[in-house]
Motif scaffolding. Structure first.
Motif, PDB file in Angstrom:
ATOM      1  N   TYR A   5       0.854  -1.185   0.000  1.00 25.41           N
ATOM      2  CA  TYR A   5       0.000   0.000   0.000  1.00 25.41           C
ATOM      3  C   TYR A   5       0.890   1.235   0.000  1.00 25.41           C
ATOM      4  O   TYR A   5       1.784   1.352   0.829  1.00 25.41           O
ATOM      5  CB  TYR A   5      -0.889   0.028   1.245  1.00 25.41           C
ATOM      6  CG  TYR A   5      -1.935  -1.048   1.257  1.00 25.41           C
ATOM      7  CD1 TYR A   5      -3.186  -0.832   0.680  1.00 25.41           C
ATOM      8  CD2 TYR A   5      -1.683  -2.278   1.857  1.00 25.41           C
ATOM      9  CE1 TYR A   5      -4.153  -1.827   0.698  1.00 25.41           C
ATOM     10  CE2 TYR A   5      -2.644  -3.270   1.880  1.00 25.41           C
ATOM     11  CZ  TYR A   5      -3.874  -3.041   1.297  1.00 25.41           C
ATOM     12  OH  TYR A   5      -4.832  -4.028   1.311  1.00 25.41           O
ATOM     13  N   SER A  10      -0.410  13.116   4.072  1.00 20.27           N
ATOM     14  CA  SER A  10      -1.597  13.926   4.249  1.00 20.27           C
ATOM     15  C   SER A  10      -1.283  15.400   3.961  1.00 20.27           C
ATOM     16  O   SER A  10      -0.182  15.737   3.508  1.00 20.27           O
ATOM     17  CB  SER A  10      -2.150  13.737   5.662  1.00 20.27           C
ATOM     18  OG  SER A  10      -3.463  14.237   5.767  1.00 20.27           O
ATOM     19  N   LYS A  31      -6.955  13.718   8.978  1.00 19.48           N
ATOM     20  CA  LYS A  31      -7.024  12.748   7.880  1.00 19.48           C
ATOM     21  C   LYS A  31      -6.038  11.593   8.097  1.00 19.48           C
ATOM     22  O   LYS A  31      -6.335  10.451   7.745  1.00 19.48           O
ATOM     23  CB  LYS A  31      -6.764  13.430   6.537  1.00 19.48           C
ATOM     24  CG  LYS A  31      -7.926  14.281   6.058  1.00 19.48           C
ATOM     25  CD  LYS A  31      -7.624  14.918   4.716  1.00 19.48           C
ATOM     26  CE  LYS A  31      -8.809  15.646   4.172  1.00 19.48           C
ATOM     27  NZ  LYS A  31      -9.743  14.783   3.483  1.00 19.48           N
ATOM     28  N   GLN A  34      -7.679   9.226  10.319  1.00 16.84           N
ATOM     29  CA  GLN A  34      -8.763   8.534   9.622  1.00 16.84           C
ATOM     30  C   GLN A  34      -8.258   7.358   8.780  1.00 16.84           C
ATOM     31  O   GLN A  34      -9.036   6.466   8.430  1.00 16.84           O
ATOM     32  CB  GLN A  34      -9.547   9.516   8.752  1.00 16.84           C
ATOM     33  CG  GLN A  34     -10.348  10.512   9.560  1.00 16.84           C
ATOM     34  CD  GLN A  34     -10.913  11.648   8.713  1.00 16.84           C
ATOM     35  OE1 GLN A  34     -10.646  11.771   7.518  1.00 16.84           O
ATOM     36  NE2 GLN A  34     -11.700  12.509   9.354  1.00 16.84           N
ATOM     37  N   LEU A  35      -6.967   7.334   8.478  1.00 13.71           N
ATOM     38  CA  LEU A  35      -6.407   6.206   7.726  1.00 13.71           C
ATOM     39  C   LEU A  35      -6.566   4.891   8.496  1.00 13.71           C
ATOM     40  O   LEU A  35      -6.615   3.817   7.894  1.00 13.71           O
ATOM     41  CB  LEU A  35      -4.933   6.453   7.401  1.00 13.71           C
ATOM     42  CG  LEU A  35      -4.643   7.554   6.384  1.00 13.71           C
ATOM     43  CD1 LEU A  35      -3.156   7.852   6.329  1.00 13.71           C
ATOM     44  CD2 LEU A  35      -5.180   7.173   5.013  1.00 13.71           C
ATOM     45  N   PHE A  38      -9.453   2.817   7.319  1.00 13.41           N
ATOM     46  CA  PHE A  38      -9.210   2.079   6.077  1.00 13.41           C
ATOM     47  C   PHE A  38      -8.343   0.843   6.311  1.00 13.41           C
ATOM     48  O   PHE A  38      -8.591  -0.227   5.762  1.00 13.41           O
ATOM     49  CB  PHE A  38      -8.546   2.996   5.034  1.00 13.41           C
ATOM     50  CG  PHE A  38      -8.245   2.285   3.747  1.00 13.41           C
ATOM     51  CD1 PHE A  38      -9.196   2.194   2.760  1.00 13.41           C
ATOM     52  CD2 PHE A  38      -7.008   1.683   3.539  1.00 13.41           C
ATOM     53  CE1 PHE A  38      -8.934   1.514   1.573  1.00 13.41           C
ATOM     54  CE2 PHE A  38      -6.730   1.012   2.359  1.00 13.41           C
ATOM     55  CZ  PHE A  38      -7.695   0.924   1.378  1.00 13.41           C
ATOM     56  N   GLN A 161      -4.329  13.242  -4.511  1.00 14.91           N
ATOM     57  CA  GLN A 161      -4.779  14.005  -3.351  1.00 14.91           C
ATOM     58  C   GLN A 161      -3.876  13.708  -2.155  1.00 14.91           C
ATOM     59  O   GLN A 161      -3.065  12.791  -2.185  1.00 14.91           O
ATOM     60  CB  GLN A 161      -6.222  13.616  -3.009  1.00 14.91           C
ATOM     61  CG  GLN A 161      -7.205  13.859  -4.137  1.00 14.91           C
ATOM     62  CD  GLN A 161      -7.365  15.320  -4.467  1.00 14.91           C
ATOM     63  OE1 GLN A 161      -7.594  16.138  -3.576  1.00 14.91           O
ATOM     64  NE2 GLN A 161      -7.233  15.674  -5.731  1.00 14.91           N
ATOM     65  N   ASP A 164      -3.625   9.990  -0.369  1.00 15.96           N
ATOM     66  CA  ASP A 164      -4.168   9.082  -1.374  1.00 15.96           C
ATOM     67  C   ASP A 164      -3.585   7.704  -1.088  1.00 15.96           C
ATOM     68  O   ASP A 164      -2.473   7.598  -0.552  1.00 15.96           O
ATOM     69  CB  ASP A 164      -3.761   9.516  -2.784  1.00 15.96           C
ATOM     70  CG  ASP A 164      -4.941   9.919  -3.647  1.00 15.96           C
ATOM     71  OD1 ASP A 164      -6.096   9.660  -3.252  1.00 15.96           O
ATOM     72  OD2 ASP A 164      -4.714  10.484  -4.729  1.00 15.96           O
ATOM     73  N   ILE A 165      -4.313   6.669  -1.466  1.00 19.04           N
ATOM     74  CA  ILE A 165      -3.845   5.301  -1.237  1.00 19.04           C
ATOM     75  C   ILE A 165      -3.878   4.546  -2.560  1.00 19.04           C
ATOM     76  O   ILE A 165      -4.883   4.554  -3.276  1.00 19.04           O
ATOM     77  CB  ILE A 165      -4.720   4.568  -0.200  1.00 19.04           C
ATOM     78  CG1 ILE A 165      -4.766   5.341   1.117  1.00 19.04           C
ATOM     79  CG2 ILE A 165      -4.202   3.140   0.019  1.00 19.04           C
ATOM     80  CD1 ILE A 165      -5.781   4.824   2.115  1.00 19.04           C
ATOM     81  N   LYS A 180      -5.637   2.346  -7.804  1.00 17.30           N
ATOM     82  CA  LYS A 180      -5.845   3.517  -6.961  1.00 17.30           C
ATOM     83  C   LYS A 180      -7.067   3.210  -6.099  1.00 17.30           C
ATOM     84  O   LYS A 180      -8.138   2.911  -6.611  1.00 17.30           O
ATOM     85  CB  LYS A 180      -6.076   4.786  -7.791  1.00 17.30           C
ATOM     86  CG  LYS A 180      -6.264   6.006  -6.908  1.00 17.30           C
ATOM     87  CD  LYS A 180      -6.427   7.279  -7.696  1.00 17.30           C
ATOM     88  CE  LYS A 180      -6.561   8.425  -6.692  1.00 17.30           C
ATOM     89  NZ  LYS A 180      -6.861   9.680  -7.305  1.00 17.30           N
ATOM     90  N   LEU A 181      -6.894   3.285  -4.775  1.00 21.24           N
ATOM     91  CA  LEU A 181      -7.972   2.927  -3.858  1.00 21.24           C
ATOM     92  C   LEU A 181      -8.763   4.113  -3.349  1.00 21.24           C
ATOM     93  O   LEU A 181      -9.912   3.969  -2.935  1.00 21.24           O
ATOM     94  CB  LEU A 181      -7.400   2.133  -2.678  1.00 21.24           C
ATOM     95  CG  LEU A 181      -6.705   0.821  -3.057  1.00 21.24           C
ATOM     96  CD1 LEU A 181      -6.064   0.192  -1.834  1.00 21.24           C
ATOM     97  CD2 LEU A 181      -7.685  -0.130  -3.704  1.00 21.24           C
ATOM     98  N   THR A 182      -8.158   5.293  -3.273  1.00 20.42           N
ATOM     99  CA  THR A 182      -8.887   6.465  -2.797  1.00 20.42           C
ATOM    100  C   THR A 182      -8.706   7.608  -3.786  1.00 20.42           C
ATOM    101  O   THR A 182      -7.871   7.567  -4.638  1.00 20.42           O
ATOM    102  CB  THR A 182      -8.403   6.939  -1.415  1.00 20.42           C
ATOM    103  OG1 THR A 182      -7.030   7.288  -1.489  1.00 20.42           O
ATOM    104  CG2 THR A 182      -8.630   5.867  -0.375  1.00 20.42           C
TER     105      THR A 182
END
Length: 182
Positions: A5, A10, A31, A34-35, A38, A161, A164-165, A180-182
């Motif tokens: 990953y 951020s 943010k 908030q990871l 996920f 962004q 981004d992940i 791309k996951l996010t």
């Protein structure tokens, strides 16, 4: 199957023009926390990051959650621009048009590639099966461009962004998927 990953750091504080020491903004810190939502069910075994303050602040909540040490690698750092650039989009586009273009005392995208690939290969060869790498937009984009054989483009870079992940899935060290996951 090995899963890597990639977490772009951020939201950084752009008022701090010292690139390495630029911290996250308050929103960036929220943010980063908030990871955890996920990643909480992902069984992360190792976390690697560039040594920049903003990357470390991005993955520290994850490291705490998984009770892991963040392993820093200076080769994962962002591209060295050379001097402060007021029109960054024009500069970035010029670099993507010519991977050898650089400002005095800066790095070209080819130089970033030569630096980051050996470190990535070392991480890829690590025994852990589920890994997070936290890094930077340009450095990651150069790596992604290479991994996808040019399918990750300047337009993809522009759409990145903070954070981004992305996910790279490997079978026997062969890239099976890049998402791309996010």
């Amino acid at each position: 199957m090995k899963q890597i990953y990639f977490v772009r750091h951020s939201i950084r504080d752009i008022t701090n023009k010292t690139d390495q020491d630029a911290p996250l903004t308050s929103l960036g810190k929220r943010k980063a926390h908030q990871l955890i939502d996920f990643f909480q069910d992902k069984s992360i075994e190792r976390i690697f990051a560039s040594p920049y303050v903003r990357t470390l602040q991005t993955v520290q909540p994850l490291a705490d959650f998984f009770d892991l040490e963040v392993i820093t690698d200076s080769n994962l750092r962002e591209r060295k621009v050379g001097t402060w650039v007021s029109d960054f989009p024009t500069f970035a586009k010029k670099q993507w048009q010519d991977f050898d273009y650089r400002l005095p005392n800066g790095e070209s995208l080819n130089q970033v590639k030569q630096r980051i690939l050996p470190s990535y290969q070392h991480i890829l060869n690590h025994s852990a099966e589920t890994i997070i790498i936290c890094g930077h937009g340009t450095a990651f984009s150069v790596l992604f461009h290479h991994l996808t054989q040019g399918n990750f483009t300047y337009q993809d870079f522009e759409q990145m962004q903070m954070p981004d992940i992305f996910l790279a899935k490997y079978q026997m060290n062969s890239l099976e998927a890049f998402i791309k996951l996010t």
